[in-house]
Design an enzyme around this catalytic site. Structure first.
Site, PDB file in Angstrom:
ATOM      1  N   LYS A   1      36.085  23.133  46.494  1.00  0.00           N
ATOM      2  CA  LYS A   1      37.128  22.453  47.287  1.00  0.00           C
ATOM      3  C   LYS A   1      36.925  22.744  48.769  1.00  0.00           C
ATOM      4  O   LYS A   1      36.626  23.872  49.158  1.00  0.00           O
ATOM      5  CB  LYS A   1      38.528  22.927  46.859  1.00  0.00           C
ATOM      6  CG  LYS A   1      38.944  22.418  45.483  1.00  0.00           C
ATOM      7  CD  LYS A   1      40.362  22.852  45.173  1.00  0.00           C
ATOM      8  CE  LYS A   1      40.726  22.606  43.733  1.00  0.00           C
ATOM      9  NZ  LYS A   1      41.325  21.326  43.468  1.00  0.00           N
TER      10      LYS A   1
ATOM     11  N   LYS B   1      34.138  27.167  33.321  1.00  0.00           N
ATOM     12  CA  LYS B   1      35.053  28.225  32.912  1.00  0.00           C
ATOM     13  C   LYS B   1      35.934  27.678  31.797  1.00  0.00           C
ATOM     14  O   LYS B   1      36.059  26.458  31.691  1.00  0.00           O
ATOM     15  CB  LYS B   1      35.900  28.712  34.101  1.00  0.00           C
ATOM     16  CG  LYS B   1      36.520  27.585  34.903  1.00  0.00           C
ATOM     17  CD  LYS B   1      37.974  27.290  34.879  1.00  0.00           C
ATOM     18  CE  LYS B   1      38.819  27.450  33.702  1.00  0.00           C
ATOM     19  NZ  LYS B   1      39.961  26.487  33.674  1.00  0.00           N
TER      20      LYS B   1
ATOM     21  N   LYS C   1      52.456  25.359  34.646  1.00  0.00           N
ATOM     22  CA  LYS C   1      52.549  23.924  34.370  1.00  0.00           C
ATOM     23  C   LYS C   1      54.025  23.555  34.403  1.00  0.00           C
ATOM     24  O   LYS C   1      54.888  24.393  34.112  1.00  0.00           O
ATOM     25  CB  LYS C   1      52.017  23.614  32.974  1.00  0.00           C
ATOM     26  CG  LYS C   1      50.575  24.085  32.743  1.00  0.00           C
ATOM     27  CD  LYS C   1      49.603  23.001  33.041  1.00  0.00           C
ATOM     28  CE  LYS C   1      48.176  23.398  32.694  1.00  0.00           C
ATOM     29  NZ  LYS C   1      47.176  22.705  33.492  1.00  0.00           N
TER      30      LYS C   1
ATOM     31  N   HIS D   1      40.332  30.671  38.919  1.00  0.00           N
ATOM     32  CA  HIS D   1      40.701  30.086  40.219  1.00  0.00           C
ATOM     33  C   HIS D   1      41.493  31.067  41.098  1.00  0.00           C
ATOM     34  O   HIS D   1      41.177  31.257  42.274  1.00  0.00           O
ATOM     35  CB  HIS D   1      41.548  28.824  40.033  1.00  0.00           C
ATOM     36  CG  HIS D   1      40.932  27.806  39.110  1.00  0.00           C
ATOM     37  ND1 HIS D   1      39.573  27.630  39.011  1.00  0.00           N
ATOM     38  CD2 HIS D   1      41.490  26.905  38.259  1.00  0.00           C
ATOM     39  CE1 HIS D   1      39.334  26.672  38.133  1.00  0.00           C
ATOM     40  NE2 HIS D   1      40.472  26.219  37.656  1.00  0.00           N
TER      41      HIS D   1
ATOM     42  N   GLU E   1      51.583  23.322  39.222  1.00  0.00           N
ATOM     43  CA  GLU E   1      51.302  21.964  38.756  1.00  0.00           C
ATOM     44  C   GLU E   1      52.567  21.358  38.165  1.00  0.00           C
ATOM     45  O   GLU E   1      53.374  22.073  37.564  1.00  0.00           O
ATOM     46  CB  GLU E   1      50.223  21.994  37.682  1.00  0.00           C
ATOM     47  CG  GLU E   1      48.913  22.541  38.175  1.00  0.00           C
ATOM     48  CD  GLU E   1      47.866  22.463  37.084  1.00  0.00           C
ATOM     49  OE1 GLU E   1      47.083  21.499  37.086  1.00  0.00           O
ATOM     50  OE2 GLU E   1      47.840  23.346  36.216  1.00  0.00           O
TER      51      GLU E   1
ATOM     52  N   ASP F   1      43.308  30.536  31.672  1.00  0.00           N
ATOM     53  CA  ASP F   1      42.926  29.198  32.151  1.00  0.00           C
ATOM     54  C   ASP F   1      42.850  29.144  33.679  1.00  0.00           C
ATOM     55  O   ASP F   1      41.982  28.466  34.228  1.00  0.00           O
ATOM     56  CB  ASP F   1      43.956  28.167  31.647  1.00  0.00           C
ATOM     57  CG  ASP F   1      43.584  26.732  31.982  1.00  0.00           C
ATOM     58  OD1 ASP F   1      42.421  26.361  31.745  1.00  0.00           O
ATOM     59  OD2 ASP F   1      44.446  25.984  32.482  1.00  0.00           O
TER      60      ASP F   1
ATOM     61  N   HIS G   1      35.565  25.180  39.736  1.00  0.00           N
ATOM     62  CA  HIS G   1      35.599  24.026  40.640  1.00  0.00           C
ATOM     63  C   HIS G   1      36.392  24.307  41.915  1.00  0.00           C
ATOM     64  O   HIS G   1      36.225  23.628  42.910  1.00  0.00           O
ATOM     65  CB  HIS G   1      36.091  22.758  39.920  1.00  0.00           C
ATOM     66  CG  HIS G   1      37.572  22.696  39.694  1.00  0.00           C
ATOM     67  ND1 HIS G   1      38.185  23.284  38.629  1.00  0.00           N
ATOM     68  CD2 HIS G   1      38.564  22.111  40.405  1.00  0.00           C
ATOM     69  CE1 HIS G   1      39.491  23.060  38.696  1.00  0.00           C
ATOM     70  NE2 HIS G   1      39.753  22.347  39.764  1.00  0.00           N
TER      71      HIS G   1
ATOM     72  N   ASP H   1      24.263  16.308  17.796  1.00  0.00           N
ATOM     73  CA  ASP H   1      25.145  17.393  17.404  1.00  0.00           C
ATOM     74  C   ASP H   1      24.712  18.621  18.224  1.00  0.00           C
ATOM     75  O   ASP H   1      23.546  19.013  18.178  1.00  0.00           O
ATOM     76  CB  ASP H   1      24.952  17.615  15.893  1.00  0.00           C
ATOM     77  CG  ASP H   1      25.755  18.799  15.386  1.00  0.00           C
ATOM     78  OD1 ASP H   1      26.331  19.530  16.217  1.00  0.00           O
ATOM     79  OD2 ASP H   1      25.773  18.996  14.157  1.00  0.00           O
TER      80      ASP H   1
HETATM   81  C1  BG6 Z   1      41.511  23.693  35.401  1.00  0.00           C
HETATM   82  C2  BG6 Z   1      42.481  24.118  34.342  1.00  0.00           C
HETATM   83  O1  BG6 Z   1      40.466  24.625  35.506  1.00  0.00           O
HETATM   84  O2  BG6 Z   1      42.174  23.604  36.648  1.00  0.00           O
HETATM   85  C3  BG6 Z   1      43.639  23.135  34.271  1.00  0.00           C
HETATM   86  O3  BG6 Z   1      41.822  24.172  33.093  1.00  0.00           O
HETATM   87  C4  BG6 Z   1      44.269  22.956  35.621  1.00  0.00           C
HETATM   88  O4  BG6 Z   1      44.608  23.553  33.320  1.00  0.00           O
HETATM   89  C5  BG6 Z   1      43.205  22.637  36.673  1.00  0.00           C
HETATM   90  O5  BG6 Z   1      45.164  21.858  35.515  1.00  0.00           O
HETATM   91  C6  BG6 Z   1      43.784  22.642  38.062  1.00  0.00           C
HETATM   92  O6  BG6 Z   1      42.801  22.188  38.945  1.00  0.00           O
HETATM   93  P1  BG6 Z   1      43.194  21.386  40.244  1.00  0.00           P
HETATM   94  O7  BG6 Z   1      41.901  21.139  40.947  1.00  0.00           O
HETATM   95  O8  BG6 Z   1      43.850  20.130  39.785  1.00  0.00           O
HETATM   96  O9  BG6 Z   1      44.118  22.291  41.001  1.00  0.00           O
END
Ligand code: BG6
Length: 480
Positions: free
Chosen positions: A174, A140, A331, A232, A208, A227, A170, A87
């Site tokens: 890239k 994040k 999205k 990003h 996306e 988000d 992330h 936990d």
């Molecule tokens: C994430 C978000 O950090 O990045 C997601 O939480 C999003 O909602 C994603 O879909 C997009 O990442 P990538 O690498 O697929 O562009």
């Protein structure tokens, strides 16, 4: 006996860990990048035997690697894996972890909700695991706003010093994002043009086609602004807009990024109405065919969370004064496309009276393909008896063609390696995150003060009509 080096992943049975983190480690291992003695430990509250956990990791690594999955590489990788059921909030559950790890070098990777970051750090410290050779990596978003971010950061700081905290975005892992630094600072011809004199506007889009998938409850309390824009999109903006760093050491680069964030003009009061757009998708069509609306994905519960944001941002400094940076994410948009478009100004005087000259445009595409393209005006081959004929043509650099044999890596592979080696350049510093939140908080505050709710858009379209008005107001339009 304690392991010499380890990675411990908290939230080990969650989506991110299974889809991205373990497969990344598998690929690194298969290519011989992991130290021989490295142990990889999954920590989660899920009731699972170690064998079942390993089976789950295997199936996600095999799915990701597809025909590249190699049985011998998997065997070596599986031998590193351990599972600890615990936990996150119970200090006593960290004891088995301490037994496995001892005082060895370790990266604790927190793939959990940010609500747990503070308590995990505290429990690691109490278990004697926050020692000088331990690093903590956090995903994040860090908090929900500046105040909650500071609370989390303060809790982390009680256990780990800043140089041992690795804030993951992330996007920074890239390949094309890294390439932005190379493109800007390893070539001479961009820099003299890289400013308000030659550049009219910059557009950064993270589009996306997917909906919120199985993450409705997380997503619903964050929304697209927190988000994606807070992290990003702002990181991409920093890399495009920053001054040349003194060197490539982590602090030189991060010093320049934070200056950009601090120069972002605050969007508050009535400016939120003119400079931001919020949207939420309704049912429509996407690549998968007919898709439900955002609320229907959660049984029809009404929600004021945005799944689309567009912002016209301004950087108040000498280089960028007057140049709009349009940021957009959503999205259920028509295509998956992450790109940066740098639109240069038109020539000051045209000697081609019968032509509308199209101004130069640099497009850096991150997804779905990694490509760089520069649009130039060219002469059309002909005898030109009625005057020279011109046509805009792209000068294309397809990175996937140029580096055909190179596997496209998961961004997390690079991030893991850097964290294991203690290199912080690809991780975000505390002052960066806080500066980003400060700017985002003003927008959120403006939305709530003016009761701005997300405008509906049909799934499979480019967001609400207000998103078009946002750029058209300045005589610009989005590049799709
Ligand atoms: C994430 C978000 O950090 O990045 C997601 O939480 C999003 O909602 C994603 O879909 C997009 O990442 P990538 O690498 O697929 O562009």
């Amino acid at each position: 006996m304690a392991d010499k080096k380890a990675v411990a992943i908290f939230g080990a049975t969650g989506d991110l860990a299974l889809k991205m983190l373990f497969p990344s480690l598998y690929f690194l291992d298969a290519e011989g990048h992991l130290p021989a003695e490295l142990a990889i430990i999954g920590f989660s509250h899920t009731e699972l035997s170690e064998a079942d956990f390993i089976a789950q990791v295997r199936s996600s690594a095999a799915e990701r690697a597809s025909e590249e999955f190699a049985e011998d590489a998997w065997k070596r990788f599986a031998a590193r894996l351990r599972y600890v059921k615990g936990d996150l909030e119970a200090a006593k559950d960290y004891a088995p972890l301490a037994q496995i790890l001892g005082a060895g070098e370790c990266v604790f990777y927190l793939s959990t909700s940010p609500d747990y970051f503070g308590v995990i750090a505290r429990n690691l410290k109490a278990a004697g695991l926050a020692h000088k050779d331990a690093r903590i990596a956090i995903e994040k978003p860090i908090g929900h706003d500046l105040a909650s971010c500071c609370r989390i950061e303060n809790a982390l700081a009680e256990a780990f010093s800043e140089d041992r905290i690795y804030r993951v975005d992330h996007y920074l892992g890239k390949e094309t994002v890294q390439n932005l630094i190379a493109l800007r600072f390893a070539n001479t011809f961009f820099e003299p043009l890289w400013n308000k004199v030659s550049i009219e506007q910059v557009q950064i889009t993270v589009a996306e086609t997917i909906g919120v998938e199985r993450r409705w409850s997380y997503y619903n309390s964050y929304g697209a602004l927190r988000d994606v824009v807070q992290n990003h999109l702002l990181q991409l903006l920093c890399l495009v807009a920053m001054e040349p760093p003194a060197s490539l050491d982590p602090d030189s680069v991060r010093d320049e990024k934070v200056k950009v964030l601090r120069s972002l003009r605050r969007i508050a009061g009535s400016d939120v109405e003119r400079q931001t757009v919020r949207g939420q998708y309704r049912k429509g069509f996407s690549g998968e065919g007919r898709v439900p609306g955002y609320s229907e994905e959660n049984g029809g519960a009404a929600s004021d969370t945005e799944t689309f944001v567009a912002v016209a941002a301004h950087i108040d400094n000498w280089r960028w004064a007057g140049v709009p940076f349009y940021l957009r994410t959503g999205k259920r948009l028509p295509v998956r496309n992450t790109q940066i478009v740098v639109q240069f100004r038109a020539v000051p005087h045209s000697i081609f009276p019968h032509h509308d000259l199209i101004a130069n445009r640099l497009t850096i595409r991150l997804q779905p393909e990694e490509e760089i393209s520069l649009q130039l005006m060219n002469k059309t081959p002909s005898l030109d008896r009625g005057g020279m004929r011109l046509k805009p043509l792209p000068l294309d650099l397809s990175l996937s063609d140029a580096f055909k044999r190179v596997r496209r890596r998961i961004a997390y592979e690079r991030l893991f390696l850097e964290a294991l080696e203690g290199n912080r350049i690809l991780f975000v510093r505390r002052d960066e995150v806080e500066a980003a939140w400060k700017w985002i908080d003003a927008i959120v505050h403006g939305w709530s003060e003016r009761d701005i709710k997300p405008a509906p858009y049909t799934a499979g379209t480019w967001g609400p009509s207000a998103a078009f008005a946002l750029t058209e107001r300045n005589g610009h339009s989005w590049y799709e």
